[in-house]
Design a protein around this motif. Structure first.
Motif, PDB file in Angstrom:
ATOM      1  N   PRO A 128       0.805  -1.136   0.035  1.00 50.04           N
ATOM      2  CA  PRO A 128      -0.081   0.015   0.148  1.00 50.04           C
ATOM      3  C   PRO A 128       0.978   1.310  -0.138  1.00 50.04           C
ATOM      4  N   ARG A 129       2.278   1.120   0.224  1.00 47.75           N
ATOM      5  CA  ARG A 129       2.917   2.345   0.281  1.00 47.75           C
ATOM      6  C   ARG A 129       4.450   1.540   0.216  1.00 47.75           C
ATOM      7  N   TYR A 130       5.193   2.113  -0.718  1.00 53.79           N
ATOM      8  CA  TYR A 130       6.745   1.648  -1.010  1.00 53.79           C
ATOM      9  C   TYR A 130       7.582   2.372   0.074  1.00 53.79           C
ATOM     10  N   VAL A 131       7.257   3.616   0.446  1.00 54.86           N
ATOM     11  CA  VAL A 131       8.125   4.527   1.288  1.00 54.86           C
ATOM     12  C   VAL A 131       8.055   4.333   2.696  1.00 54.86           C
ATOM     13  N   ASP A 132       8.923   4.204   3.172  1.00 56.93           N
ATOM     14  CA  ASP A 132       9.074   3.943   4.847  1.00 56.93           C
ATOM     15  C   ASP A 132       8.315   5.044   5.347  1.00 56.93           C
ATOM     16  N   ASP A 133       7.791   5.081   6.559  1.00 55.55           N
ATOM     17  CA  ASP A 133       7.165   6.162   7.432  1.00 55.55           C
ATOM     18  C   ASP A 133       7.199   5.885   8.906  1.00 55.55           C
ATOM     19  N   ASP A 134       6.997   6.663   9.539  1.00 51.98           N
ATOM     20  CA  ASP A 134       6.864   6.389  11.069  1.00 51.98           C
ATOM     21  C   ASP A 134       6.319   5.212  11.483  1.00 51.98           C
ATOM     22  N   GLY A 139       9.923  -0.670   2.688  1.00 51.51           N
ATOM     23  CA  GLY A 139      11.143  -1.166   1.856  1.00 51.51           C
ATOM     24  C   GLY A 139      12.058  -0.137   1.200  1.00 51.51           C
ATOM     25  N   PHE A 140      11.729   0.929   1.079  1.00 54.43           N
ATOM     26  CA  PHE A 140      12.517   2.104   0.504  1.00 54.43           C
ATOM     27  C   PHE A 140      12.566   3.233   1.411  1.00 54.43           C
ATOM     28  N   ALA A 141      13.408   3.998   1.469  1.00 54.95           N
ATOM     29  CA  ALA A 141      13.528   5.319   1.981  1.00 54.95           C
ATOM     30  C   ALA A 141      13.119   6.342   0.939  1.00 54.95           C
ATOM     31  N   ALA A 142      12.586   7.454   1.358  1.00 54.75           N
ATOM     32  CA  ALA A 142      12.186   8.363   0.172  1.00 54.75           C
ATOM     33  C   ALA A 142      13.104   8.613  -0.736  1.00 54.75           C
ATOM     34  N   ALA A 143      14.422   8.839  -0.364  1.00 52.72           N
ATOM     35  CA  ALA A 143      15.718   9.288  -1.353  1.00 52.72           C
ATOM     36  C   ALA A 143      16.088   8.217  -2.378  1.00 52.72           C
ATOM     37  N   GLU A 144      15.572   6.690  -1.741  1.00 48.73           N
ATOM     38  CA  GLU A 144      15.865   5.752  -2.614  1.00 48.73           C
ATOM     39  C   GLU A 144      15.099   5.759  -3.722  1.00 48.73           C
ATOM     40  N   ILE A 145      13.582   5.935  -3.439  1.00 52.48           N
ATOM     41  CA  ILE A 145      12.297   6.156  -4.409  1.00 52.48           C
ATOM     42  C   ILE A 145      13.017   7.309  -5.492  1.00 52.48           C
ATOM     43  N   GLU A 147      15.848   8.342  -6.356  1.00 49.33           N
ATOM     44  CA  GLU A 147      16.877   8.043  -7.119  1.00 49.33           C
ATOM     45  C   GLU A 147      16.441   6.992  -8.254  1.00 49.33           C
ATOM     46  N   LEU A 148      15.745   6.160  -7.718  1.00 51.57           N
ATOM     47  CA  LEU A 148      15.078   5.116  -8.894  1.00 51.57           C
ATOM     48  C   LEU A 148      14.374   5.859  -9.969  1.00 51.57           C
ATOM     49  N   LEU A 149      13.544   6.807  -9.418  1.00 47.90           N
ATOM     50  CA  LEU A 149      12.775   7.520 -10.704  1.00 47.90           C
ATOM     51  C   LEU A 149      13.534   8.301 -11.403  1.00 47.90           C
ATOM     52  N   ALA A 150      14.663   8.928 -10.754  1.00 48.00           N
ATOM     53  CA  ALA A 150      15.581   9.922 -11.901  1.00 48.00           C
ATOM     54  C   ALA A 150      16.285   8.838 -12.502  1.00 48.00           C
ATOM     55  N   THR A 151      16.828   7.863 -12.117  1.00 45.18           N
ATOM     56  CA  THR A 151      17.610   6.998 -12.983  1.00 45.18           C
ATOM     57  C   THR A 151      16.775   6.606 -14.019  1.00 45.18           C
ATOM     58  N   MET A 152      15.129   6.138 -13.847  1.00 51.02           N
ATOM     59  CA  MET A 152      14.530   5.934 -14.851  1.00 51.02           C
ATOM     60  C   MET A 152      14.434   6.895 -15.992  1.00 51.02           C
ATOM     61  N   ASP A 153      14.275   8.268 -15.704  1.00 47.58           N
ATOM     62  CA  ASP A 153      14.159   9.146 -16.533  1.00 47.58           C
ATOM     63  C   ASP A 153      15.452   9.328 -17.077  1.00 47.58           C
ATOM     64  N   ALA A 154      16.513   9.086 -16.639  1.00 51.03           N
ATOM     65  CA  ALA A 154      17.833   9.494 -17.366  1.00 51.03           C
ATOM     66  C   ALA A 154      18.133   8.320 -18.386  1.00 51.03           C
ATOM     67  N   ASN A 155      17.699   7.103 -18.037  1.00 53.24           N
ATOM     68  CA  ASN A 155      18.099   6.043 -18.825  1.00 53.24           C
ATOM     69  C   ASN A 155      17.174   4.784 -18.649  1.00 53.24           C
ATOM     70  N   THR A 198       3.123   6.830 -10.313  1.00 51.13           N
ATOM     71  CA  THR A 198       1.887   6.633  -9.785  1.00 51.13           C
ATOM     72  C   THR A 198       1.992   5.167  -8.706  1.00 51.13           C
ATOM     73  N   THR A 199       2.845   4.349  -9.248  1.00 50.65           N
ATOM     74  CA  THR A 199       3.046   3.118  -8.322  1.00 50.65           C
ATOM     75  C   THR A 199       3.719   3.588  -7.048  1.00 50.65           C
ATOM     76  N   PHE A 200       5.034   4.068  -7.240  1.00 49.37           N
ATOM     77  CA  PHE A 200       6.033   4.170  -6.199  1.00 49.37           C
ATOM     78  C   PHE A 200       5.762   5.297  -5.260  1.00 49.37           C
ATOM     79  N   LEU A 201       4.886   6.470  -5.628  1.00 51.46           N
ATOM     80  CA  LEU A 201       4.727   7.528  -4.894  1.00 51.46           C
ATOM     81  C   LEU A 201       3.267   7.283  -4.166  1.00 51.46           C
ATOM     82  N   SER A 202       2.624   6.175  -4.315  1.00 47.36           N
ATOM     83  CA  SER A 202       1.185   6.057  -3.750  1.00 47.36           C
ATOM     84  C   SER A 202       1.243   5.775  -2.196  1.00 47.36           C
ATOM     85  N   ASP A 203       0.354   6.087  -1.715  1.00 45.72           N
ATOM     86  CA  ASP A 203      -0.014   5.860  -0.353  1.00 45.72           C
ATOM     87  C   ASP A 203      -1.368   5.261  -0.092  1.00 45.72           C
TER      88      ASP A 203
END
Length: 271
Positions: A128-134, A139-145, A147-155, A198-203
């Motif tokens: 239901p949410r890929y980013v860690d919260d309190d 499974g992912f820190a916000a910065a990791e997500i 970075e993943l999206l930025a890498t996808m945009d670049a290549n 849409t997927t990785f930033l959803s909550d």
């Protein structure tokens, strides 16, 4: 989006239907970057007893790319609306919806909004949410997500070749990782990048409480995308759900452990 006739809705999603007309319908929906072929080791196992429906989300596989709406499909609710329209167009009565990865949450949203259309849910690797919260581990820190999206945009193609084997989690079977990478690469990169956000930033954590449809939560023993803690969290917060943990590794048991997934589904559907 214009109102379509039922056959147009099915064509939009490249729907394929098999199995006996009297069988209870199973609707299989694929995850991010995939298409209906990802169910080819699982769906046929039910064709003797169930009406089996496989589909491509708009923007994936052989779907009608012209039906992709950047605004509608910027939120999972848009894909859930698609599923409601599709189930209505099928005219098969309440269905069991089998959703892998992001489609699990699409099914949750669709069933929450239209419980009359969904008899049961099978949620494979839900998150239901890929980013860690309190108090919550996604499974992912916000910065990791980011970075993943930025890498996808670049290549995008390089991203697909790198990440697909990680998602599958079976280095002993590199052909599965390559298959997923090939699937990523067949997807229009612009649509894939938007769907990734849409997927990785959803909550959708709060949406679980809205569901009254019985559900089976299927979790892999190890999964870098949706860790075991996430599967347990979904089960604990989804009323009327059951949890089964497959003794397998990776986010795609429909590819890497189809026999185990089929067996778990049969046990659930037969009781």
């Amino acid at each position: 989006m214009a109102v379509l006739a039922p056959d147009q809705v099915l064509a939009r999603h490249a729907v394929r239907i098999s199995g006996p007309t009297t069988g209870h319908p199973l609707v299989f929906a694929h995850g991010f970057g995939c298409d209906q072929s990802m169910w080819r080791f699982v769906a046929p196992a039910f064709e003797e007893t169930h009406r089996v429906v496989v589909l491509d989300h708009v923007g994936a596989g052989e779907s009608d790319l012209a039906a992709y709406d950047p605004q509608r499909h910027s939120r999972l609710d848009g894909y859930a609306d698609d599923m409601v329209e599709l189930v209505e167009a099928l005219g098969l009565g309440p269905v069991t919806f089998v959703g892998h990865s992001v489609s699990a949450m699409i099914g949750v949203l669709a069933a929450a909004g239209r419980p009359d259309l969904f008899e049961r849910l099978v949620l494979v690797g839900p998150s239901p949410r890929y980013v860690d919260d309190d108090g919550y581990r996604g499974g992912f820190a916000a910065a990791e997500i980011e970075e993943l999206l930025a890498t996808m945009d670049a290549n995008y193609l390089g991203w697909a070749q790198f990440l697909a084997p990680v998602i599958v989690g079976r280095p002993d079977r590199p052909e599965l990782g390559q298959e997923l990478a090939n699937s990523f690469c067949r997807t229009d990169p612009a649509i894939a990048r938007r769907f990734a956000r849409t997927t990785f930033l959803s909550d959708n954590r709060a949406d679980l409480q809205r569901v009254r449809t019985p559900a089976l939560v299927v979790q892999s023993r190890e999964d870098v995308i949706a860790p075991p803690e996430v599967g347990r969290w979904v089960h604990e917060h989804l009323p009327g759900s059951e949890l089964v943990v497959l003794d397998t590794v990776g986010h795609c048991p429909n590819l890497s452990a189809p026999e185990e997934l089929v067996a778990a589904m049969r046990r659930y559907l037969d009781h």
